[in-house]
Design an enzyme around this catalytic site. Structure first.
Site, PDB file in Angstrom:
ATOM      1  N   HIS A  54      42.553  36.477  33.283  1.00 55.51           N
ATOM      2  CA  HIS A  54      41.270  36.906  33.864  1.00 55.51           C
ATOM      3  C   HIS A  54      41.029  38.406  33.704  1.00 55.51           C
ATOM      4  O   HIS A  54      40.037  38.806  33.083  1.00 55.51           O
ATOM      5  CB  HIS A  54      41.166  36.449  35.317  1.00 55.51           C
ATOM      6  CG  HIS A  54      40.019  37.035  36.061  1.00 55.51           C
ATOM      7  ND1 HIS A  54      38.707  36.791  35.704  1.00 55.51           N
ATOM      8  CD2 HIS A  54      39.963  37.877  37.129  1.00 55.51           C
ATOM      9  CE1 HIS A  54      37.908  37.458  36.525  1.00 55.51           C
ATOM     10  NE2 HIS A  54      38.642  38.124  37.398  1.00 55.51           N
ATOM     11  N   HIS A  78      41.475  45.361  38.115  1.00 52.96           N
ATOM     12  CA  HIS A  78      40.465  45.226  39.177  1.00 52.96           C
ATOM     13  C   HIS A  78      40.866  44.328  40.334  1.00 52.96           C
ATOM     14  O   HIS A  78      40.376  44.488  41.438  1.00 52.96           O
ATOM     15  CB  HIS A  78      39.110  44.804  38.599  1.00 52.96           C
ATOM     16  CG  HIS A  78      38.998  43.339  38.306  1.00 52.96           C
ATOM     17  ND1 HIS A  78      39.384  42.796  37.111  1.00 52.96           N
ATOM     18  CD2 HIS A  78      38.535  42.313  39.059  1.00 52.96           C
ATOM     19  CE1 HIS A  78      39.165  41.489  37.130  1.00 52.96           C
ATOM     20  NE2 HIS A  78      38.652  41.167  38.297  1.00 52.96           N
ATOM     21  N   GLU A  82      43.260  43.695  45.638  1.00 52.64           N
ATOM     22  CA  GLU A  82      42.713  42.565  46.379  1.00 52.64           C
ATOM     23  C   GLU A  82      43.730  41.429  46.513  1.00 52.64           C
ATOM     24  O   GLU A  82      43.909  40.858  47.569  1.00 52.64           O
ATOM     25  CB  GLU A  82      41.442  42.080  45.649  1.00 52.64           C
ATOM     26  CG  GLU A  82      40.792  40.853  46.231  1.00 52.64           C
ATOM     27  CD  GLU A  82      40.215  41.099  47.620  1.00 52.64           C
ATOM     28  OE1 GLU A  82      40.183  42.272  48.031  1.00 52.64           O
ATOM     29  OE2 GLU A  82      39.840  40.128  48.272  1.00 52.64           O
ATOM     30  N   ASP A  83      44.393  41.082  45.411  1.00 49.94           N
ATOM     31  CA  ASP A  83      45.194  39.853  45.386  1.00 49.94           C
ATOM     32  C   ASP A  83      46.695  40.064  45.506  1.00 49.94           C
ATOM     33  O   ASP A  83      47.442  39.107  45.639  1.00 49.94           O
ATOM     34  CB  ASP A  83      44.961  39.098  44.063  1.00 49.94           C
ATOM     35  CG  ASP A  83      43.536  38.595  43.945  1.00 49.94           C
ATOM     36  OD1 ASP A  83      42.839  38.602  44.977  1.00 49.94           O
ATOM     37  OD2 ASP A  83      43.133  38.203  42.846  1.00 49.94           O
ATOM     38  N   ASP A 145      33.445  40.973  35.612  1.00 48.79           N
ATOM     39  CA  ASP A 145      34.246  40.083  36.453  1.00 48.79           C
ATOM     40  C   ASP A 145      33.469  38.791  36.726  1.00 48.79           C
ATOM     41  O   ASP A 145      33.948  37.686  36.527  1.00 48.79           O
ATOM     42  CB  ASP A 145      34.546  40.834  37.762  1.00 48.79           C
ATOM     43  CG  ASP A 145      35.392  40.023  38.722  1.00 48.79           C
ATOM     44  OD1 ASP A 145      36.207  39.210  38.248  1.00 48.79           O
ATOM     45  OD2 ASP A 145      35.246  40.232  39.944  1.00 48.79           O
ATOM     46  N   ASP A 265       6.572  29.176  22.050  1.00 47.85           N
ATOM     47  CA  ASP A 265       7.364  30.328  21.619  1.00 47.85           C
ATOM     48  C   ASP A 265       8.854  30.157  21.868  1.00 47.85           C
ATOM     49  O   ASP A 265       9.551  31.099  22.203  1.00 47.85           O
ATOM     50  CB  ASP A 265       6.845  31.611  22.266  1.00 47.85           C
ATOM     51  CG  ASP A 265       6.801  31.504  23.776  1.00 47.85           C
ATOM     52  OD1 ASP A 265       7.099  30.415  24.300  1.00 47.85           O
ATOM     53  OD2 ASP A 265       6.489  32.509  24.430  1.00 47.85           O
TER      54      ASP A 265
HETATM   55 MN    MN Z   1      38.207  39.226  39.281  1.00 47.12          MN
END
Ligand code: MN
Length: 719
Positions: A54, A78, A82-83, A145, A265
């Site tokens: 990812h 990134h 967070e993780d 992301d 179109d």
């Molecule tokens: Mn992410």
């Protein structure tokens, strides 16, 4: 922009970065990759692949956008804070302040995600805008992301897919559009469309493929003709067919309520040349070959869209009567149309064109300013959504010649609010091209608009019926809310004080805990909220005050104690409630009550007390909330006059009006309005609006008028 599927190793990523930025720090990227891989090593994606795929994919997308090395490294890192148990300090130490700032900002943004309530989503969006105002790279990484998450969305549960797709369609796509990143907007829209309406999407994919096949021959015929003429004029140009994206086609079908077959179109022909003047040259050439369809020519070179999109659009009736759309632009315009703001963020071009940058940031700064004016996150989101997804627009000019872009059907009020909130609030009139127009006037392309303001003036609720911009709507609503609250508060204070007096209770109770306890059933928390609720008529002041009475008397509370406390009415004021200021009163327009008549007051929701005659049918106690009735009486004296309608039926005779006027003027009564008409039976009907002091004066005037020879009937009109 094509997905480079083969970037699945850090070496491939570095090769790609070096292809456009040979001075990039390969070592930094390698370290960031290794760190991220290590930090996420235990995690797996929902599809079972190692998590590092990812961040690597996110970095690859940033690389396709030709971002600088720090941004790409931040893309790799990134999700680490967070993780995983990584801290900002770790990142700062290993990768420096700039990258740590980017990763930390992204962490703050992603902590807001996947909440269910609309408020949280709005708040999330607000944070995103604020982050964007601080550093645009944060939002570009966020976009990358989200894009990778959308590309791999099928691995998530159905309701998560739907929620994320909706958020992408409603927030990310318009925002990408507003920042001019055309390819990203299209991909966000198509991916959301695919997950939200899978069958519709599949059908459209097939139909477009079929149409492409059918039209191929025709389009290449048109392209050949155009190419030959361009060549003959020795203009350098590329000419090719381009398929509209699926969601764009779907939107068109919905908006115009037409089936796919009638969307002409689906495929447009795009011509890319070197200079703006060659764009116009090619346009002239095409219009000389085929007849242009009226109203379909758009010059976004002369008047660029607010996201800086530039191009010439025209539709012509091609060979054998088929419509063909052309888009003509320069290489540079094409690049801006695809890359938008990202075009200015390239690794080397930190000294990007100041002017372009200023234009994006004016918009952004205004949004951030608006955010401060609109503390309610949801209202703000609505406003921004309204601003960024606006399709049809008109361009109008300020008196100084500055161009202002507004949605179709925008009015001078919308224009005023787009200039400044204060200009909107104080707007009392408008001139369009030098002529005074009503405020609800719909502006046309090219109009010059001048706003007439008056200090201390406020917006009217009626404006909400015709303004088209969210900005104007939310500003007006906000103003009205504050004003109404102020009024409600004053009235609530007075009504409560009066009720406390009436039950012989201490005025101090108004600020006591007991009264909040008494109001608990209404979910009221503060004294101010309570007063406002009373003033708005949402809460009955009697019900609250009765709860404050001492226990033993509770059974008798239905009787109103201590009724007599009448104060002498104040001189010089028209209407008066015992002990209450008369600011908040208005005479109701159903019965036009007059001094000398018995009157009653009714607490309206948010508009103070309306005064009716006590026999007015509006006050029928069967249908109204008796708790909202208040006692009212007239103050004596004073020179105040009140509008009263009377109707006079006469025989059709000359000179009668003069006689009536004479009677009125000898009785010191002014006529503020008069309408006259004749009836079939040779009679005349006069409707007067008179300024009357009190009931006695009115009775006198009616009596005197009735005595005039030729007058059949005089009556007061009460509707
Ligand atoms: Mn992410």
């Amino acid at each position: 922009m094509a997905v480079l599927k083969d970037i699945n190793t850090v070496d491939a990523l570095i090769d790609m970065v070096f292809s456009y930025n040979p001075e990039s720090d390969a070592n930094l990227l390698r370290r960031a990759y290794a760190f991220s891989n290590e930090a996420h090593y235990r995690q797996k994606r929902k599809d079972g692949e190692p998590f590092i795929e990812h961040p690597l994919a996110v970095a690859a997308i940033l690389c396709e956008m030709r971002m600088d090395t720090n941004t790409i490294a931040a893309g790799l890192l990134h999700d680490t804070i967070e993780d995983t148990d990584t801290t900002v300090e770790d990142i700062k130490e290993l990768f420096g302040d700039d990258i740590a700032f980017l990763v930390e900002s992204l962490t703050k943004l992603s902590r807001m995600e996947f909440r269910t309530s609309e408020d949280a989503q709005a708040e999330n969006f607000r944070k995103m805008l604020l982050a964007m105002a601080e550093d645009m790279r944060v939002v570009l990484i966020k976009f990358a992301d989200r894009l990778h998450n959308m590309r791999t969305l099928e691995h998530l549960s159905a309701d998560k897919r739907e929620k994320i797709s909706r958020e992408t369609l409603e927030i990310y796509a318009p925002l990408a559009n507003r920042l001019g990143i055309g390819w990203l907007k299209s991909e966000f829209e198509d991916l959301s469309f695919k997950f939200l309406l899978p069958e519709m999407y599949e059908q459209l994919v097939q139909k477009v493929a079929k149409k492409k096949e059918e039209q191929e021959g025709y389009l290449s015929e048109v392209i050949q003709i155009v190419e030959a003429h361009i060549k003959a004029d020795s203009i350098p140009a590329r000419v090719f067919g381009r398929v509209k994206h699926y969601h764009g086609i779907f939107q068109k079908m919905q908006k115009q309520r037409i089936p796919f077959e009638q969307v002409f179109d689906v495929i447009a022909i795009r011509i890319i040349t070197d200079t703006p003047s060659n764009c116009y040259g090619i346009l002239g050439l095409i219009h000389s070959l085929w007849t242009p369809v009226p109203g379909r020519f758009k010059d976004f070179i002369g008047a660029p869209k607010s996201n800086l999109y530039q191009s010439l659009h025209t539709t012509i009736i091609g060979p054998r009567g088929e419509r063909v759309e052309f888009q003509i632009r320069t290489e540079e315009m094409n690049r801006i149309a695809e890359e938008g703001i990202a075009a200015h963020w390239k690794y080397k071009e930190r000294d990007y064109s100041e002017k372009l940058d200023e234009k994006y940031f004016t918009w952004l700064r205004e949004l951030v300013k608006a955010q401060k004016d609109t503390p309610d996150a949801k209202a703000f989101l609505e406003e921004v959504k309204g601003n960024i997804s606006q399709q049809g627009v008109v361009y109008v000019f300020t008196p100084e010649g500055d161009i202002v872009e507004l949605p179709l059907d925008a009015t001078p009020v919308d224009f005023a609010y787009s200039i400044h909130t204060a200009v909107g609030h104080q707007c009392i009139g408008a001139k369009v091209n030098g002529k005074i127009v009503p405020l609800r006037h719909k502006m046309q392309n090219g109009d010059t608009v001048e706003i007439i303001t008056s200090q201390g003036h406020g917006p009217s609720r009626d404006w909400l019926k015709f303004v088209t911009t969210q900005r104007a709507k939310s500003r007006i609503k906000q103003w009205l809310k504050i004003e109404e609250r102020k009024k409600g508060l004053t009235l609530g204070e007075e009504l409560l004080a009066k009720a406390l007096r009436r039950y012989n209770l201490s005025p101090a109770l108004a600020k006591s805990k007991d009264i909040l306890e008494a109001a608990r059933a209404y979910k009221i928390q503060t004294h101010e909220d309570l007063l406002v609720a009373i003033g708005y008529g949402r809460v009955s002041v009697h019900k609250i005050v009765r709860k404050l009475l001492p226990e033993p008397e509770k059974d008798e509370t239905e009787k109103l104690p201590a009724k007599k406390e009448v104060q002498k009415p104040e001189e010089g004021k028209g209407i008066k409630i015992k002990g209450v200021d008369n600011i908040m009163f208005h005479r109701s327009k159903c019965c036009y009550p007059l001094p000398g008549e018995k009157v009653a007051g009714f607490v309206t929701r948010g508009r103070g007390i309306s005064i009716h005659t006590s026999d007015c049918p509006t006050l029928d106690t069967q249908t109204i909330d008796v708790d909202r009735l208040v006692e009212v009486e007239w103050a004596g004296g004073g020179d105040t006059t009140y509008a009263v309608k009377i109707q006079v039926l006469t025989i059709d005779k000359r000179g009668l009006l003069a006689e009536m006027s004479a009677v009125l003027s000898t009785n010191n009564v002014n006529i503020s309005h008069l309408e006259a008409s004749t009836t079939h039976e040779k009679q005349a009907l006069f409707n007067f609006m008179l300024d009357i002091k009190d009931k006695r004066q009115l009775d006198e005037v009616i009596k005197k008028l009735s005595q005039i020879n030729g007058i059949i009937d005089v009556k007061r009109v009460k509707t």
